[in-house]
Design an enzyme around this catalytic site. Structure first.
Site, PDB file in Angstrom:
ATOM      1  N   LYS A  64       0.782  -1.111   0.079  1.00 43.50           N
ATOM      2  CA  LYS A  64      -0.041   0.065   0.007  1.00 43.50           C
ATOM      3  C   LYS A  64       0.933   1.429   0.035  1.00 43.50           C
ATOM      4  O   LYS A  64       1.729   1.273   0.882  1.00 43.50           O
ATOM      5  CB  LYS A  64      -1.098  -0.203   1.233  1.00 43.50           C
ATOM      6  CG  LYS A  64      -1.717   1.219   1.471  1.00 43.50           C
ATOM      7  CD  LYS A  64      -2.537   1.247   2.883  1.00 43.50           C
ATOM      8  CE  LYS A  64      -3.340   2.544   3.003  1.00 43.50           C
ATOM      9  NZ  LYS A  64      -4.023   2.567   4.272  1.00 43.50           N
ATOM     10  N   LYS A  91     -10.980  12.612   7.356  1.00 45.30           N
ATOM     11  CA  LYS A  91     -10.440  12.415   8.824  1.00 45.30           C
ATOM     12  C   LYS A  91     -10.590  13.583   9.606  1.00 45.30           C
ATOM     13  O   LYS A  91     -10.332  14.690   9.115  1.00 45.30           O
ATOM     14  CB  LYS A  91      -8.932  12.084   8.697  1.00 45.30           C
ATOM     15  CG  LYS A  91      -8.697  10.551   8.054  1.00 45.30           C
ATOM     16  CD  LYS A  91      -7.240  10.179   8.096  1.00 45.30           C
ATOM     17  CE  LYS A  91      -7.151   8.879   7.546  1.00 45.30           C
ATOM     18  NZ  LYS A  91      -7.637   7.638   8.410  1.00 45.30           N
ATOM     19  N   ASP A 139       1.352   6.615   5.405  1.00 48.59           N
ATOM     20  CA  ASP A 139       0.466   5.557   4.778  1.00 48.59           C
ATOM     21  C   ASP A 139       0.963   4.820   3.732  1.00 48.59           C
ATOM     22  O   ASP A 139       0.264   3.853   3.115  1.00 48.59           O
ATOM     23  CB  ASP A 139      -1.074   5.967   4.593  1.00 48.59           C
ATOM     24  CG  ASP A 139      -1.978   5.342   4.850  1.00 48.59           C
ATOM     25  OD1 ASP A 139      -1.825   4.327   5.432  1.00 48.59           O
ATOM     26  OD2 ASP A 139      -3.150   5.613   4.265  1.00 48.59           O
ATOM     27  N   ARG A 146      -7.490  -0.688   1.078  1.00 44.17           N
ATOM     28  CA  ARG A 146      -7.907  -1.983   0.448  1.00 44.17           C
ATOM     29  C   ARG A 146      -8.270  -2.053  -0.802  1.00 44.17           C
ATOM     30  O   ARG A 146      -8.211  -2.847  -1.610  1.00 44.17           O
ATOM     31  CB  ARG A 146      -9.271  -2.518   1.321  1.00 44.17           C
ATOM     32  CG  ARG A 146     -10.370  -1.636   1.252  1.00 44.17           C
ATOM     33  CD  ARG A 146     -11.240  -1.943   2.320  1.00 44.17           C
ATOM     34  NE  ARG A 146     -10.731  -1.600   3.503  1.00 44.17           N
ATOM     35  CZ  ARG A 146     -11.469  -1.663   4.892  1.00 44.17           C
ATOM     36  NH1 ARG A 146     -12.410  -2.329   4.847  1.00 44.17           N
ATOM     37  NH2 ARG A 146     -10.773  -1.119   5.803  1.00 44.17           N
TER      38      ARG A 146
HETATM   39  N1  BES Z   1      -4.257   4.527   6.763  1.00 38.56           N
HETATM   40  C1  BES Z   1      -5.671   4.243   7.614  1.00 38.56           C
HETATM   41  C2  BES Z   1      -5.285   3.194   8.801  1.00 38.56           C
HETATM   42  C3  BES Z   1      -4.368   3.609   9.972  1.00 38.56           C
HETATM   43  C4  BES Z   1      -4.992   4.200  11.171  1.00 38.56           C
HETATM   44  C5  BES Z   1      -3.076   3.659   9.650  1.00 38.56           C
HETATM   45  C6  BES Z   1      -4.094   4.686  12.049  1.00 38.56           C
HETATM   46  C7  BES Z   1      -2.102   3.869  10.650  1.00 38.56           C
HETATM   47  C8  BES Z   1      -2.669   4.578  11.854  1.00 38.56           C
HETATM   48  C9  BES Z   1      -6.536   3.480   6.609  1.00 38.56           C
HETATM   49  O1  BES Z   1      -6.571   4.060   5.526  1.00 38.56           O
HETATM   50  C10 BES Z   1      -8.078   4.097   7.252  1.00 38.56           C
HETATM   51  O2  BES Z   1      -8.201   5.266   7.108  1.00 38.56           O
HETATM   52  N2  BES Z   1      -8.617   3.002   7.900  1.00 38.56           N
HETATM   53  C11 BES Z   1     -10.147   3.227   8.361  1.00 38.56           C
HETATM   54  C12 BES Z   1     -10.862   2.135   7.785  1.00 38.56           C
HETATM   55  C13 BES Z   1     -12.231   2.671   8.190  1.00 38.56           C
HETATM   56  C14 BES Z   1     -12.749   3.516   7.457  1.00 38.56           C
HETATM   57  C15 BES Z   1     -13.352   1.389   8.017  1.00 38.56           C
HETATM   58  C16 BES Z   1      -9.964   3.262   9.829  1.00 38.56           C
HETATM   59  O3  BES Z   1      -9.247   2.206  10.372  1.00 38.56           O
HETATM   60  O4  BES Z   1     -10.340   3.950  10.449  1.00 38.56           O
HETATM   61 ZN    ZN Z   2      -5.050   4.770   4.551  1.00 38.84          ZN
HETATM   62 MN    MN Z   3      -7.762   5.806   5.068  1.00 43.57          MN
END
Ligand code: BES
Ligand code: ZN
Ligand code: MN
Length: 510
Positions: free
Chosen positions: A274, A286, A297, A366
């Site tokens: 990724k 966010k 990321d 994903r």
């Molecule tokens: N890059 C983030 C996940 C992440 C969170 C990495 C904290 C490192 C530290 C990912 O793209 C994301 O935003 N995931 C979401 C998924 C959700 C929307 C289903 C998450 O984990 O909140």
């Molecule tokens: Zn992400």
């Molecule tokens: Mn994300």
């Protein structure tokens, strides 16, 4: 990357002229309770070194705790200017991984003190096998030398210029030499990954990540291609493009190929990463707090690029291909919206791409990995591993201690698990299953990109599993372990380089 010079010495310790001679100690104390006193013992057979340290060890001031340090000036009868004693902790628990950390702690002890040269004595006794310890020590020293303050006008910490590993002369000499050379490659590759992860989003766009990967690939003799929008659309990578369409920066589809001469059949390992160079969340934006962290990321992609560097230099007898899907995830007039339906890349003409209902544009990792996995299979990968900072849920489950691991194949996963014993990294296997698959079924299309509040790491993995199809596959969720929040004695706060060593070790196990 640092400029640390590394060399190996088989000379007797007492005669080595050096700014600092670092020597390891364990706590041999086994009794428990209030009577128990630490019993620090040096891990060397050198009488002169033992004599120089005898008084301070008897004083009780030094307990040989893990990464505890004690510095002596003018050690009696030694050519070294200083003697640095580094603890490994309780003897029964000390391993080669403790040696790796202790070497890092020695480097990080001298760095802020303006000392630029260090000799590190390899432990001379069981259970520290000389070759494995030599490798771990030089890895740890290189990893310890890394600091993230690259954009400070006046950098606080300068690199250690010279690291000498002092090993006992003897039967193991040539094994120690080759393990030492391996350790250099591995430590430098881990640091290469860390240097990429450390870069801010404005300095490391997808295009620049592609350039950095290409430069590295050319310098170590890997094949490479870096594609952008045109090729992504030509391949019908609708999931990857759905994220990329919302950014003014063009995406990069990075492919690295390791094809050892004379290996034209057998498995092809596919490494998929990724590479989100900044994740704002997109239209599902966010919150502002901590959003700056989302520059990392792309750490899964960077781990694959670093692992490929090490693979190219260590030359295992197996073909390996890496696919990194790099893009920003941004809100924009052209950005995808919740509710949109996207079509993932088709594997072949008779296997159309799955349709994906976008519930949350922040579940973008994903999406890019879906097409990355399909593309790796199309390029001939017979076995897949992916790495991604995929879910906050994985961090909630495992903290910053273990990475999450998933697999659709137990036998295949066992090979990865075995690699962890050598790498010293921690991953904890989490479950997949029908029930999770149920949670990501879409009313309008095949699947949706989020599975609701609970089990977020598992539903994300279940989503990826669809795109691995029947191919044996491992997914590593490194969201919690790729960034070190507080500095440790042996590693700076900042990017950790997580997964590089484990992926490499797994590849080498073929
Ligand atoms: N890059 C983030 C996940 C992440 C969170 C990495 C904290 C490192 C530290 C990912 O793209 C994301 O935003 N995931 C979401 C998924 C959700 C929307 C289903 C998450 O984990 O909140
Ligand atoms: Zn992400
Ligand atoms: Mn994300």
């Amino acid at each position: 990357m640092g400029t640390m010079q590394t060399q190996l010495s088989f000379a007797p310790l007492a005669g080595i002229e050096t700014e600092v001679l670092a020597i390891l100690a364990v706590d041999q104390q086994t009794a428990k309770g209030s009577e128990a006193k630490p019993q620090p013992v040096l891990l060397t057979a050198d009488r002169a070194v033992q004599a120089a340290a005898a008084e301070v060890l008897a004083s009780g001031e030094f307990k040989a705790g893990a990464n505890e340090t004690l510095l002596l000036h003018h050690p009696a009868a030694l050519a070294a200017k200083r003697l640095l004693i580094v603890g490994l902790g309780k003897q029964a628990k000390a391993t080669v991984h403790s040696v790796r950390n202790a070497a890092g702690a020695a480097v990080r002890f001298i760095k802020p003190r303006g000392i630029r040269e260090l000799t590190f004595a390899l432990p001379a006794s069981d259970p520290f096998a000389p070759a494995a310890s030599a490798r771990a020590a030089v890895e740890g020293a290189l990893v310890g030398d890394f600091d993230p303050d690259t954009y400070r006008s006046e950098r606080k910490d300068q690199s250690v210029q010279s690291f000498t590993l002092a090993a006992a002369a003897g039967a193991d000499q040539s094994a120690v030499e080759s393990a030492f050379a391996e350790g250099i490659v591995i430590g430098e590759s881990q640091n290469f990954t860390r240097s990429l992860v450390n870069e801010p989003g404005n300095k490391l766009t997808p295009t620049i990540l592609g350039q950095r990967a290409a430069e590295m690939a050319s310098s170590v003799g890997l094949g490479w291609e870096v594609h952008s929008t045109e090729k992504i659309q030509e391949l019908k990578m609708g999931a990857f493009w759905s994220v990329a369409q919302g950014s003014a920066e063009p995406p990069a589809l990075i492919v690295l190929r390791y094809e050892p001469e004379g290996v034209s059949d057998g498995p092809v390992l596919g490494l998929v990463g990724k590479g989100i160079t900044f994740d704002s969340g997109g239209i599902s934006l966010k919150p502002g707090e901590n959003m700056e962290q989302m520059k990392y990321d792309m750490a899964g992609g960077a781990a694959m690029i670093g692992a490929m560097r090490a693979i190219a230099l260590l030359k295992p007898r197996i073909r390996v291909i890496a696919v990194v899907c790099a893009t920003e995830n941004m809100p924009d007039g052209k950005a995808q919206k919740p509710g949109d339906v996207q079509t993932a890349m088709p594997f072949s003409a008779d296997k159309p791409g799955k349709t994906i209902e976008i519930i949350n544009t922040d579940a973008e990792g994903r999406l890019v990995l879906a097409d990355g996995l399909t593309y790796a299979r199309q390029l001939g990968a017979t076995h897949l591993i992916d790495a991604a900072t995929l879910t906050g849920a994985c961090v909630v489950a495992l903290g910053h201690v273990n990475g999450g691991a998933f697999s659709n194949n137990d036998e295949f996963y066992a090979k990865f698990d075995a690699a962890l014993a050598t790498s010293g990294e921690k991953f904890w296997r989490l479950p997949l299953g029908e029930e999770y698959a149920e949670m990501i079924k879409s009313d309008i299309g095949d699947i949706k990109n989020t599975g609701g509040r609970w089990g977020g790491a598992c539903t994300a993995a279940e989503f990826l599993k669809v795109f691995a199809d029947e191919t044996p596959w491992i997914h590593l969720d490194i969201a919690g372990v790729t960034w070190i929040e507080d500095s440790r004695p042996y590693i700076a706060k900042g990017p950790s380089g997580a997964a590089v060593r484990s992926i490499l070790e797994w590849v080498r196990s073929y």
